[in-house]
Design an enzyme around this catalytic site. Structure first.
Site, mmCIF file in Angstrom:
data_model
loop_
_atom_site.group_PDB
_atom_site.id
_atom_site.type_symbol
_atom_site.label_atom_id
_atom_site.label_comp_id
_atom_site.label_asym_id
_atom_site.label_seq_id
_atom_site.Cartn_x
_atom_site.Cartn_y
_atom_site.Cartn_z
ATOM 1 N N LYS A 86 0.349 -0.948 0.294
ATOM 2 C CA LYS A 86 -0.208 -0.285 -0.456
ATOM 3 C C LYS A 86 0.868 1.091 0.233
ATOM 4 O O LYS A 86 1.550 1.093 1.077
ATOM 5 C CB LYS A 86 -0.245 -0.103 1.188
ATOM 6 C CG LYS A 86 -2.261 -1.051 1.516
ATOM 7 C CD LYS A 86 -2.497 -0.542 2.439
ATOM 8 C CE LYS A 86 -4.209 -0.084 2.432
ATOM 9 N NZ LYS A 86 -4.437 0.576 3.748
HETATM 10 O O1 G3P Z 1 -7.789 1.608 5.166
HETATM 11 C C1 G3P Z 1 -8.128 3.522 5.327
HETATM 12 C C2 G3P Z 1 -8.497 3.151 6.449
HETATM 13 O O2 G3P Z 1 -8.026 2.700 7.207
HETATM 14 C C3 G3P Z 1 -8.921 4.273 7.175
HETATM 15 O O3 G3P Z 1 -9.748 3.847 7.704
HETATM 16 O O4 G3P Z 1 -11.519 5.031 9.700
HETATM 17 O O5 G3P Z 1 -9.074 5.557 9.569
HETATM 18 O O6 G3P Z 1 -11.172 6.659 8.175
HETATM 19 P P1 G3P Z 1 -10.216 5.658 8.799
#
Ligand code: G3P
Length: 226
Positions: A86
């Site tokens: 990633k």
């Molecule tokens: O995979 C990306 C994700 O983990 C971001 O999520 O909840 O931090 O916005 P969040």
């Protein structure tokens, strides 16, 4: 739409991969940091839980294309199986994506907030792009709309790149993302549970149990098959 687990938590990954039809796991530096444990053993443990055939997406922390390439090589060697590095989208990340693809390592371009970022990432060779649905909604933008735009662009231009939607905070976002044409969604263990729970389902199950017991007592279907 396929489902992946967005987590670095071993117990949660073990649980979700035992009960749910998952295609893989995604992590990022924030999720890994939450576990406060050694990075490499954690990633290897995740691989051992999900197996070689499931996709494991692990994020780099390097800043230059050359360093990102080095980390991708190291991660691929350490983690094996179906692996995707990633990379957050920026100029170095795009350069790295082309270099990494040339070596046959999978690439997921992450922290995607616009359809142009996604299209450029796809042209650079990314296998997946990860638009952040909830973070877009949080700034009064349109998370699901962005996913729909990206899916449409990939379709118009017949690109192989897949939409791996991420950053969900509720089941409605997941549901609308599926309808918007995302190929995959990576969601937290908590949201997997919420996605299948419904009070009417609980009620139906209780009714089946009550009615069955009223006639057959403690015997189950299996007892009649012996
Ligand atoms: O995979 C990306 C994700 O983990 C971001 O999520 O909840 O931090 O916005 P969040």
């Amino acid at each position: 739409m396929k489902y992946l687990i967005d987590s670095g938590n071993i117990k949660a990954i073990e649980h979700i991969s035992e009960f749910y039809p998952i295609e893989g796991v995604t992590t990022n530096p924030t999720l890994v940091s939450k576990e406060k444990t050694d990075f490499l053993p954690l990633i290897k443990k995740i691989r051992s839980i999900i197996g070689e055939d499931a996709a494991l997406h692990v994020q780099t922390t390097a800043k230059t294309a050359e360093d990102i390439l080095e980390e991708a090589r190291g991660l691929k060697k350490a983690v094996g199986g179906q692996f995707y590095v990633k990379i957050p989208i920026n100029e170095e990340g795009l350069k790295a994506a082309s270099m990494i693809k040339a070596e046959g390592i999978g690439v997921t371009m992450t922290a995607i907030f616009t359809s142009q970022q996604a299209l450029i990432a796809a042209r650079a060779g990314a296998d997946f792009v990860a638009p952040y649905v909830n973070r877009l909604d949080n700034i009064n933008a349109d998370g699901v709309g962005t996913v729909a735009e990206i899916a449409e662009l990939f379709d118009i231009y017949s690109l192989d790149c897949k939409v791996l939607a991420a950053s969900f905070k509720n089941v409605k976002q997941i549901s609308e993302t599926a309808l918007a044409g995302a190929h995959c969604a990576t969601i937290s263990p908590e949201l997997f549970r919420q996605a299948i729970s419904h009070p009417m389902t609980d009620n139906a199950i209780e009714g089946f149990e009550r009615d069955w017991k009223s006639v057959y007592g403690e015997k189950g279907v299996g007892d009649f098959l012996l």
